[in-house]
Design a protein around this motif. Structure first.
Motif, PDB file in Angstrom:
ATOM      1  N   PRO A  30       0.830  -1.206   0.000  1.00  0.00           N
ATOM      2  CA  PRO A  30       0.000   0.000   0.000  1.00  0.00           C
ATOM      3  C   PRO A  30       0.863   1.255   0.000  1.00  0.00           C
ATOM      4  O   PRO A  30       2.007   1.240   0.455  1.00  0.00           O
ATOM      5  CB  PRO A  30      -0.798  -0.092   1.298  1.00  0.00           C
ATOM      6  CG  PRO A  30      -0.516  -1.409   1.897  1.00  0.00           C
ATOM      7  CD  PRO A  30       0.644  -2.019   1.188  1.00  0.00           C
ATOM      8  N   ARG A  86      -7.712  -0.958  -2.786  1.00  0.00           N
ATOM      9  CA  ARG A  86      -7.956  -2.383  -2.559  1.00  0.00           C
ATOM     10  C   ARG A  86      -7.988  -2.590  -1.048  1.00  0.00           C
ATOM     11  O   ARG A  86      -7.085  -2.154  -0.345  1.00  0.00           O
ATOM     12  CB  ARG A  86      -6.823  -3.251  -3.135  1.00  0.00           C
ATOM     13  CG  ARG A  86      -6.849  -3.366  -4.632  1.00  0.00           C
ATOM     14  CD  ARG A  86      -5.805  -4.376  -5.091  1.00  0.00           C
ATOM     15  NE  ARG A  86      -4.646  -3.648  -5.577  1.00  0.00           N
ATOM     16  CZ  ARG A  86      -3.410  -4.086  -5.552  1.00  0.00           C
ATOM     17  NH1 ARG A  86      -3.125  -5.262  -5.047  1.00  0.00           N
ATOM     18  NH2 ARG A  86      -2.429  -3.357  -6.017  1.00  0.00           N
ATOM     19  N   ASN A  87      -9.011  -3.249  -0.568  1.00  0.00           N
ATOM     20  CA  ASN A  87      -9.140  -3.514   0.872  1.00  0.00           C
ATOM     21  C   ASN A  87      -8.984  -2.248   1.703  1.00  0.00           C
ATOM     22  O   ASN A  87      -8.283  -2.233   2.714  1.00  0.00           O
ATOM     23  CB  ASN A  87      -8.128  -4.574   1.322  1.00  0.00           C
ATOM     24  CG  ASN A  87      -8.311  -5.882   0.595  1.00  0.00           C
ATOM     25  OD1 ASN A  87      -9.431  -6.284   0.299  1.00  0.00           O
ATOM     26  ND2 ASN A  87      -7.206  -6.535   0.290  1.00  0.00           N
ATOM     27  N   GLU A  88      -9.574  -1.173   1.242  1.00  0.00           N
ATOM     28  CA  GLU A  88      -9.619   0.110   1.935  1.00  0.00           C
ATOM     29  C   GLU A  88      -8.270   0.816   2.047  1.00  0.00           C
ATOM     30  O   GLU A  88      -8.118   1.735   2.850  1.00  0.00           O
ATOM     31  CB  GLU A  88     -10.261  -0.044   3.316  1.00  0.00           C
ATOM     32  CG  GLU A  88     -11.704  -0.515   3.250  1.00  0.00           C
ATOM     33  CD  GLU A  88     -12.362  -0.551   4.615  1.00  0.00           C
ATOM     34  OE1 GLU A  88     -11.943   0.227   5.498  1.00  0.00           O
ATOM     35  OE2 GLU A  88     -13.292  -1.344   4.793  1.00  0.00           O
ATOM     36  N   TYR A  91      -3.172   1.428  -3.471  1.00  0.00           N
ATOM     37  CA  TYR A  91      -2.033   0.760  -4.106  1.00  0.00           C
ATOM     38  C   TYR A  91      -1.773   1.422  -5.449  1.00  0.00           C
ATOM     39  O   TYR A  91      -2.681   1.961  -6.079  1.00  0.00           O
ATOM     40  CB  TYR A  91      -2.349  -0.719  -4.389  1.00  0.00           C
ATOM     41  CG  TYR A  91      -2.400  -1.591  -3.170  1.00  0.00           C
ATOM     42  CD1 TYR A  91      -1.293  -2.358  -2.802  1.00  0.00           C
ATOM     43  CD2 TYR A  91      -3.559  -1.697  -2.402  1.00  0.00           C
ATOM     44  CE1 TYR A  91      -1.343  -3.182  -1.692  1.00  0.00           C
ATOM     45  CE2 TYR A  91      -3.611  -2.518  -1.285  1.00  0.00           C
ATOM     46  CZ  TYR A  91      -2.495  -3.252  -0.945  1.00  0.00           C
ATOM     47  OH  TYR A  91      -2.533  -4.067   0.156  1.00  0.00           O
ATOM     48  N   ALA A 163      -5.899   4.702   4.790  1.00  0.00           N
ATOM     49  CA  ALA A 163      -6.517   3.549   5.432  1.00  0.00           C
ATOM     50  C   ALA A 163      -7.364   4.046   6.608  1.00  0.00           C
ATOM     51  O   ALA A 163      -7.201   5.148   7.083  1.00  0.00           O
ATOM     52  CB  ALA A 163      -5.446   2.576   5.932  1.00  0.00           C
TER      53      ALA A 163
END
Length: 166
Positions: A30, A86-88, A91, A163
């Motif tokens: 990330p 991606r997934n909060e 990237y 995030a």
């Protein structure tokens, strides 16, 4: 070709190779505001080279080098750098074109370096190409910062990572 020119060429090739590997690694991790802005901030310490009188160049040369980096060399990097959530977390997307652009820019740099060194000293050439690279990286990273903030909204500006900080 003298020893200084060979050393300069080797450093250029090693630096280009390092950029390629770092970029490939970066797409698996990330990113955040700090990771986007640290490279130009860290690189800015390189301006200390101009304390040495042998490295100094006219301001007009420095301005032209910066503009070439900022306008010509940053453009392909900006075009091939895409961010995604991606997934909060944010990237960088891996781009097949990025590798070829970096290799192409490295070749152009090596060819230009050889030509430029016919007219100025090796250390002045290093200063010019440093300024060119700084212009490229600064503009590229500012574009990444804008994309990051656009993608994450004001939450990232306050939290720094994009995030969920809890």
């Amino acid at each position: 070709m003298g020893t200084a020119q060979v050393a300069s060429l080797l450093v250029s090739v090693l630096a280009g190779t390092m950029v390629i590997f770092l970029r490939l690694r970066a797409s698996n991790r990330p990113t955040n505001l700090r990771k986007i802005m640290i490279p130009p901030l860290g690189m800015s310490t390189g301006f200390m080279m101009f304390v040495a009188p042998d490295t100094r160049i006219p301001w007009s040369w420095a301005g032209i080098a910066f503009l070439v980096g900022a306008v010509l060399f940053s453009f392909p990097l900006i075009r091939t750098t895409q961010l995604e959530i991606r997934n909060e977390v944010v990237y960088m997307k891996r781009s097949k074109a990025f590798l070829w652009i970096i290799i192409g820019m490295l070749l152009v740099r090596v060819l230009l370096h050889d030509w430029v060194e016919r007219y100025i000293t090796v250390v002045q050439s290093a200063g010019i190409f440093f300024i060119l690279a700084f212009g490229m990286i600064l503009v590229w990273r500012i574009a990444m910062l804008r994309a990051f903030l656009s993608l994450t909204g004001s939450k990232a500006a306050a939290g720094g990572s994009g995030a969920d900080n809890g």
